[in-house]
Design an enzyme around this catalytic site. Structure first.
Site, PDB file in Angstrom:
ATOM      1  NE  ARG A  51      22.969 -12.474 -72.539  1.00 40.47           N
ATOM      2  CZ  ARG A  51      23.773 -13.007 -73.547  1.00 40.47           C
ATOM      3  NH1 ARG A  51      24.602 -12.391 -74.087  1.00 40.47           N
ATOM      4  NH2 ARG A  51      23.275 -14.268 -73.970  1.00 40.47           N
TER       5      ARG A  51
ATOM      6  CG  HIS B 157      22.149 -18.536 -71.736  1.00 41.74           C
ATOM      7  ND1 HIS B 157      21.028 -18.010 -72.306  1.00 41.74           N
ATOM      8  CD2 HIS B 157      22.961 -18.079 -72.659  1.00 41.74           C
ATOM      9  CE1 HIS B 157      21.211 -17.322 -73.437  1.00 41.74           C
ATOM     10  NE2 HIS B 157      22.724 -17.208 -73.571  1.00 41.74           N
TER      11      HIS B 157
ATOM     12  CE  LYS C 214      16.541  10.369 -68.073  1.00 42.39           C
ATOM     13  NZ  LYS C 214      15.110  10.519 -68.304  1.00 42.39           N
TER      14      LYS C 214
ATOM     15  NE  ARG D 204      26.175 -16.197 -80.892  1.00 41.08           N
ATOM     16  CZ  ARG D 204      27.166 -15.778 -81.723  1.00 41.08           C
ATOM     17  NH1 ARG D 204      27.101 -16.018 -82.997  1.00 41.08           N
ATOM     18  NH2 ARG D 204      28.105 -15.059 -81.377  1.00 41.08           N
ATOM     19  CB  THR D 205      20.964 -14.347 -76.683  1.00 42.64           C
ATOM     20  OG1 THR D 205      21.910 -15.317 -76.430  1.00 42.64           O
ATOM     21  CG2 THR D 205      19.933 -14.687 -75.869  1.00 42.64           C
TER      22      THR D 205
HETATM   23  C1  NCD Z   1      26.767 -17.822 -74.762  1.00 41.99           C
HETATM   24  C2  NCD Z   1      26.635 -16.860 -73.279  1.00 41.99           C
HETATM   25  O1  NCD Z   1      26.261 -15.707 -73.670  1.00 41.99           O
HETATM   26  O2  NCD Z   1      26.666 -17.361 -72.454  1.00 41.99           O
HETATM   27  N1  NCD Z   1      26.454 -17.135 -75.803  1.00 41.99           N
HETATM   28  C3  NCD Z   1      24.981 -17.078 -76.371  1.00 41.99           C
HETATM   29  O3  NCD Z   1      24.202 -16.954 -75.763  1.00 41.99           O
HETATM   30  N2  NCD Z   1      24.985 -18.041 -77.474  1.00 41.99           N
HETATM   31  C4  NCD Z   1      28.331 -18.334 -74.662  1.00 41.99           C
HETATM   32  C5  NCD Z   1      29.131 -17.257 -74.528  1.00 41.99           C
HETATM   33  O4  NCD Z   1      29.032 -16.174 -74.429  1.00 41.99           O
HETATM   34  O5  NCD Z   1      30.377 -17.873 -74.599  1.00 41.99           O
END
Ligand code: NCD
Length: 314
Positions: free
Chosen positions: A109, A140, A88, A59-60
């Protein structure tokens, strides 16, 4: 016409890096894009976004990529660090500094808490703003922008709400970021619903006044009080003990029966991905807004990208 709030060159590591007025300026721009996406399809032309995903994401990552492409910009990046120079032996900060020589904006991330902050400090002499797309169980912030935009749209305000957060409040970083953000608005109350093993960490709870929250492990007892029910999955990848995960994963399952006592205007939100914590039968309930929420997430990321790149007047 109101003055344009300039966020060019800023990082977004935690939601509270921006003032409420700055956040509002992002939501206002997201609303304008939502109302007329075609007018924005070339504003990002010639700009490059780097997506650096050291932890899985659908999603993100897709919503950032869709956001950049819908602005007419382009992408580089990886979603599997095995394909980067980490294999590396390169340090993370060096990787990002190199990427900063190529790209205009970086989204990162990482499973380790604090990584986005570390990286943004390491880039202080470079011109690439950093957006934290999740650092371990910590924060997040762009999910929080998504959540706030959804609440603003669907409720008309982010003030004076009773928000139930249900599930894995210990490891759920979206919950940590959302509580910190909603606490800055007026009159919000939090109902923290989790098994005792997955309670909100003290580091977040201590930010709340005693009168502003209650804790419970019983959703049925509190569901009729809620304006918003924010469901979360149990975060399997952060458990050290698989048996403990299996024992807790289906502690809460929201289904039509449980919803009988909820208010007609209660919003059901979820950052997704969902496991079993919301039964599929709930998807057709008009209160279920989690897919609408995902859609708002793309528009709010378009607005954020424009703001950090200073494209609003382009
Ligand atoms: C969330 C995350 O990555 O923290 N997902 C997201 O970014 N929509 C929630 C999750 O992974 O449960």
């Amino acid at each position: 016409m109101s003055e344009i709030i300039n966020l060019k060159g800023r990082n977004l590591v935690e939601p509270n890096d921006f003032t409420l007025q700055e956040l509002d300026s992002i939501f206002d721009l997201a609303d304008k894009i939502l109302a007329d996406p075609a007018s924005y399809q070339e504003v990002g032309k010639g700009k490059l976004l780097a997506t650096l995903f050291y932890e899985p994401s659908t999603r993100t990552r897709f919503s950032f990529e869709a956001a950049m492409l819908r602005l007419g910009g382009q992408l580089i990046g990886f979603d599997n660090p095995d394909f980067s120079s980490v294999s590396k032996g390169e340090s993370l900060v060096d990787t990002i500094r190199t990427v900063a020589c190529y790209a205009d904006l970086g989204v990162i991330r990482h499973p380790r808490e604090g990584t986005a902050k570390l990286v943004s400090k390491g880039l202080s002499n470079f011109e690439m703003p950093i957006i934290n797309a999740g650092d371990g169980g910590h924060e997040h912030p762009t999910q929080t922008l998504t959540d706030l935009m959804t609440i603003r749209h669907e409720k008309g305000t982010c003030n004076n709400l009773t928000i139930g957060l249900c599930g894995d409040l210990l490891f759920g970083r979206t919950v940590h970021s959302l509580i910190k953000a909603l606490k800055r608005y007026e009159g919000n109350k939090f109902v923290l619903i989790s098994p005792k093993e997955l309670k909100l960490p003290d580091s977040v709870k201590d930010l709340l006044d005693d009168d502003d929250y209650i804790e419970t492990d019983n959703l049925d007892d509190v569901i009729d009080d809620l304006d918003i029910l924010y469901m979360t999955r149990v975060q399997r990848e952060r458990f050290v003990n698989e048996e403990e995960y299996l024992r807790l994963k289906d502690y809460f399952v929201l289904d039509n029966k449980k919803l009988q006592n909820a208010r007609d205007d209660m919003l059901i939100l979820h950052p997704l991905p969902r496991n079993e914590e919301i039964a599929e039968e709930v998807d057709v309930d008009p209160r279920a807004k989690y897919f609408t929420q995902a859609r708002y997430g793309m528009f709010v990321r378009m607005a954020l990208i424009m703001k950090l790149l200073g494209l609003e007047n382009a």
